[in-house]
Design an enzyme around this catalytic site. Structure first.
Site, short mmCIF file in Angstrom:
data_model
loop_
_atom_site.label_atom_id
_atom_site.label_comp_id
_atom_site.label_asym_id
_atom_site.label_seq_id
_atom_site.Cartn_x
_atom_site.Cartn_y
_atom_site.Cartn_z
CG HIS A 252 0.25 6.24 -0.67
ND1 HIS A 252 -0.85 6.93 -1.17
CD2 HIS A 252 -0.18 5.66 0.49
CE1 HIS A 252 -1.88 6.76 -0.36
NE2 HIS A 252 -1.51 5.99 0.64
CG HIS B 283 -1.64 1.26 1.47
ND1 HIS B 283 -2.96 1.46 1.10
CD2 HIS B 283 -1.24 2.42 2.07
CE1 HIS B 283 -3.32 2.68 1.45
NE2 HIS B 283 -2.30 3.28 2.05
CD GLU B 284 2.04 3.39 3.66
OE1 GLU B 284 2.24 4.48 3.11
OE2 GLU B 284 1.05 3.17 4.39
CD GLU C 286 -4.60 6.43 2.68
OE1 GLU C 286 -4.39 5.21 2.80
OE2 GLU C 286 -3.69 7.27 2.66
#
Length: 336
Positions: free
Chosen positions: A134, A130-131, A200
């Protein structure tokens, strides 16, 4: 598109700075605020990531002092086609993580000791994926600059009370000062929400693609949210403008369904990931609450070649059987 969004956000934050300056000191105050905003823009671009890491007292790690954690990030970065980011560890029992940096070549990811201790190998992988999503979408620059600006605008609004109340060149007097104190931080918060809530969901989707299984991330979000509700994060409490950088709101007692939350509802994010898992599996029935055991029922397409282990009991005080339970050594000694 990300470049345009970043430019629009910088323009919005600059306008807020100038508006507060005008309320404090008229046209002269507005010009001073413009100069401050320009300096803040430049400083944020080059240094905001260092500030965020420093505020969270993050320590850089490598394959020697955090081999499993580092290997997870390394494998996921390769899977995503990204350069290896700098990898940091935050000595904090609250499970959480964030990414920062102005571009993929200068990115950094950070996870807390609480995250590594409380989540399984697969769940940690999903969080770091997930990071990295980003980073890949270049959200890190936008989110880091917004965090820096939001904190600066809040401070400027507070200074307005002391600097602007009795100035002859304040066109609105004390009413203008009150507006600067109340409206500016609120407007900055709105901009933060505009960034975080939409990004998100997209990072969840892309992160699930990188790690190969949406239910890993769904299970991780559930554990992190429950941990964040009852375990405080003092560094985040001291710097609330950073809250939207984390995968889950780190502020203790924050209601995730609140209209003004920096993060979308965790339940909604989990539901979206469950739906994504159904689509990937070609199923039509509603998915149950995710667990790592369920996630392992089919082989993932990501970098992990074996099924994950069974989930531990919900939120154990001390992990019993995960990769971090073998007392790995970090920069400050053993984690467990």
């Amino acid at each position: 598109m990300n470049t345009l969004r970043t430019a629009m956000l910088l323009a919005a934050m600059t306008a807020l700075f100038m508006g507060v300056g005008f309320l404090i000191g008229g046209s002269g105050g507005m010009m001073i605020a413009l100069l401050i905003a320009a300096g803040t823009n430049l400083f944020s671009y080059w240094n905001a990531d260092k500030m965020v890491l420093s505020m969270n007292r993050a320590v850089e790690v490598d394959e020697k002092n955090a081999p499993e954690y580092y290997a997870i990030v390394q494998a996921l970065a390769k899977q995503a086609g990204l350069p290896m980011p700098r990898t940091y560890l935050i000595d904090n029992p609250q499970p959480n993580a964030f990414a920062t940096g102005r571009n993929p070549q200068n990115a950094a990811v950070a996870a807390s000791t609480g995250l590594l201790q409380r989540l399984t190998h697969e769940e940690v992988a999903a969080v770091m994926a997930h990071e990295l999503a980003h980073v890949q979408h270049r959200d890190t620059l936008t989110m880091t600059i917004v965090a820096t600006f939001a904190g600066a605008i809040s401070m400027l609004g507070n200074f307005a009370f002391f600097l602007g109340g009795n100035r002859d060149n304040n066109p609105f007097g004390f009413v203008g000062v009150l507006a600067a104190m109340i409206v500016a931080p609120f407007a900055a918060m709105i901009v933060q929400m505009a960034v975080s809530r939409t990004r998100e969901y997209e990072a969840d989707r892309r992160g699930a693609e990188i790690c190969g299984h949406p239910l890993w991330l769904a299970s991780a979000l559930d554990k992190i949210a429950r941990g964040a509700e009852r375990i405080p994060n003092p560094d985040a409490e001291r710097n609330p403008a950073m809250a939207h950088l984390f995968i889950i709101n780190p502020l203790h007692g924050e209601r995730m369904d609140n209209l003004f939350s920096t993060h979308p509802s965790t339940d909604n994010r989990i539901a979206a990931l469950q739906e994504m898992a159904q689509q990937m599996a070609g199923g039509t029935q509603a998915a149950p609450r995710p667990t790592p055991r369920q996630a392992g029922e089919q082989q993932p397409s990501g970098p992990w070649g074996q099924a994950p282990q069974a989930e531990q009991p919900a939120e154990p005080e001390r992990p019993k059987a995960n990769p971090w339970g073998r007392n790995p050594t970090g920069p400050k000694g053993r984690w467990s």
